[in-house]
Scaffold this active site. Structure first.
Site, PDB file in Angstrom:
ATOM      1  N   CYS A 233    -106.599  20.096  19.875  1.00 49.83           N
ATOM      2  CA  CYS A 233    -106.847  20.293  21.302  1.00 49.83           C
ATOM      3  C   CYS A 233    -105.522  20.413  22.042  1.00 49.83           C
ATOM      4  CB  CYS A 233    -107.656  19.104  21.841  1.00 49.83           C
ATOM      5  SG  CYS A 233    -107.868  19.122  23.628  1.00 49.83           S
TER       6      CYS A 233
ATOM      7  N   CYS B  78    -105.233  18.526  25.341  1.00 53.24           N
ATOM      8  CA  CYS B  78    -104.996  17.083  25.188  1.00 53.24           C
ATOM      9  C   CYS B  78    -103.550  16.795  24.771  1.00 53.24           C
ATOM     10  CB  CYS B  78    -105.899  16.492  24.104  1.00 53.24           C
ATOM     11  SG  CYS B  78    -107.580  17.078  24.143  1.00 53.24           S
ATOM     12  N   ASP B  79    -103.016  17.577  23.859  1.00 54.23           N
ATOM     13  CA  ASP B  79    -101.796  17.152  23.162  1.00 54.23           C
ATOM     14  C   ASP B  79    -100.554  18.006  23.401  1.00 54.23           C
ATOM     15  OD1 ASP B  79    -103.275  15.088  22.082  1.00 54.23           O
ATOM     16  OD2 ASP B  79    -103.795  16.190  20.272  1.00 54.23           O
TER      17      ASP B  79
END
Ligand code: NAP
Length: 320
Positions: free
Chosen positions: A136, A139-140
């Site tokens: 993701c 997200c990261d």
């Protein structure tokens, strides 16, 4: 466990959506029974630090956050079964749900079984999840500021993630096993025109490097035409080869799209069966965030509560 009572609500799934539905239905005194699944916690169990969930200004590890979600629901009386549901029957109310031979019944069901990011399927990939390997970019990506990353895939997600990653990474390799793309031409074009993105075509990732040091150092690529192998140093690997909703159990009973995602009435969690609600990633292939899944879980709980109230009112009116 007793299976003779008819519960007000059964929740299937133990990620942000399921736990939030459990919290809200528990606080509404609906005494939820939640089948959180053997692999409870959902996709957050394989992420690294979560920095974009409001209320955690210092960030939080995914598994820790899920433990807290679960504990919060438990505090208000939610009952959890750490097992996978094996069969459902939504043809009449009360609805029926099985774990093996054990049958459970409920007036409403909230389906929150989520989706799984597809994995390449390498042992080294699994070992380095959260240590360079991610599923993701939203997200990261911020963990890869000024780093070199590899994105795998040839669909819209891969193009979108590669483009998004250029805001942080110094260089992005987009590795795809063919030289044709599933992605829409406009997305491919945008990625191709980005000078930080380098396309590596006809190539498959056959190994993630760095297992010995417990931190990813690169990937081994195999040319899908010649079979030739080479190592590509990189700090991160974003696997963007699609998601699969966990809906095998429900495909006969509930309306779904061609990819298996459950279909809900827009703006609600209502499925095609009154009293059965679907929340979180199992019905959302667009946003896929813990916070949107949690919000959706809340919607499911409120929808179930209102559905039951309307049923009780109708029954009382019929008696009067
Ligand atoms: P997708 O369209 O199914 O593409 C998956 C890609 O991963 C394909 O290029 C496939 O290669 C590759 N792949 C699959 N398994 C692989 C494996 N084991 N090893 C290496 N490569 C593998 O999935 P998606 O990109 O996640 O998109 C899903 C849906 O969401 C699509 O309908 C897409 O249009 C939509 N979406 C839209 C947007 C947008 O419009 N902004 C953004 C994201 C997603 P092959 O082509 O060789 O099979």
């Amino acid at each position: 466990m007793s299976s003779s009572d008819v519960r007000e609500v059964i929740i299937i799934g133990g990620g942000p959506a399921g736990y939030t539905a459990a919290l809200y239905t528990a606080r509404a005194n609906m005494k939820p029974l939640a089948f959180e699944g053997f692999n409870w916690g959902g996709q957050l169990m394989i992420t690294s630090e979560v920095e974009n969930y409001p209320g955690y200004p210092e960030g939080v590890m995914g598994p820790e956050m899920m433990t807290q979600f679960r504990g919060q629901a438990e505090r208000f009386g939610a009952e959890f079964v750490t097992d996978d549901v094996t069969k459902v029957d939504f043809s009449e109310r009360p609805f029926r749900v099985w774990v093996g031979d054990d049958e459970f019944r409920a007036e409403t069901v909230i389906v929150a079984t989520g989706a799984n990011a597809r994995q390449i399927g390498l042992e080294s990939e699994e070992k380095l999840q959260g240590r360079g390997v991610s599923y993701c970019a939203t997200c990261d990506a911020a963990f890869f500021r000024d780093k070199v990353v590899v994105v795998v895939g040839g669909g819209d997600t891969a193009m979108e993630e590669a483009t998004f990653l250029t805001r942080f990474a110094s260089h992005v390799y987009l590795v795809h096993r063919r030289d044709e793309f599933r992605a829409s031409p406009i997305m491919v074009d945008r990625a191709q025109r980005d000078e930080k993105i380098e396309f590596v075509l006809n190539s498959a990732v056959v190994e993630v490097l760095g297992v010995e040091g417990n931190m990813m150092t690169g990937v081994r690529l195999r040319d899908t035409k010649t079979g030739e192998e080479r190592d590509l140093p990189a700090d991160g690997l974003f696997v963007a080869i699609g998601h699969d909703p966990t809906t095998a159990l429900f495909l006969d009973a509930l309306d779904h799209d061609e990819n298996g995602y459950l279909v809900t009435v827009p703006g609600t969690s209502q499925t095609n069966i009154p009293g059965v609600f679907a929340v979180g990633d199992v019905q959302d292939h667009v946003y896929r965030q813990a916070v949107t899944a949690a919000g959706s879980g809340c919607m499911g709980a409120l929808d179930a509560e209102r559905f039951l109230a309307a049923q009780h009112q109708a029954a009382a009116a019929a008696k009067a």
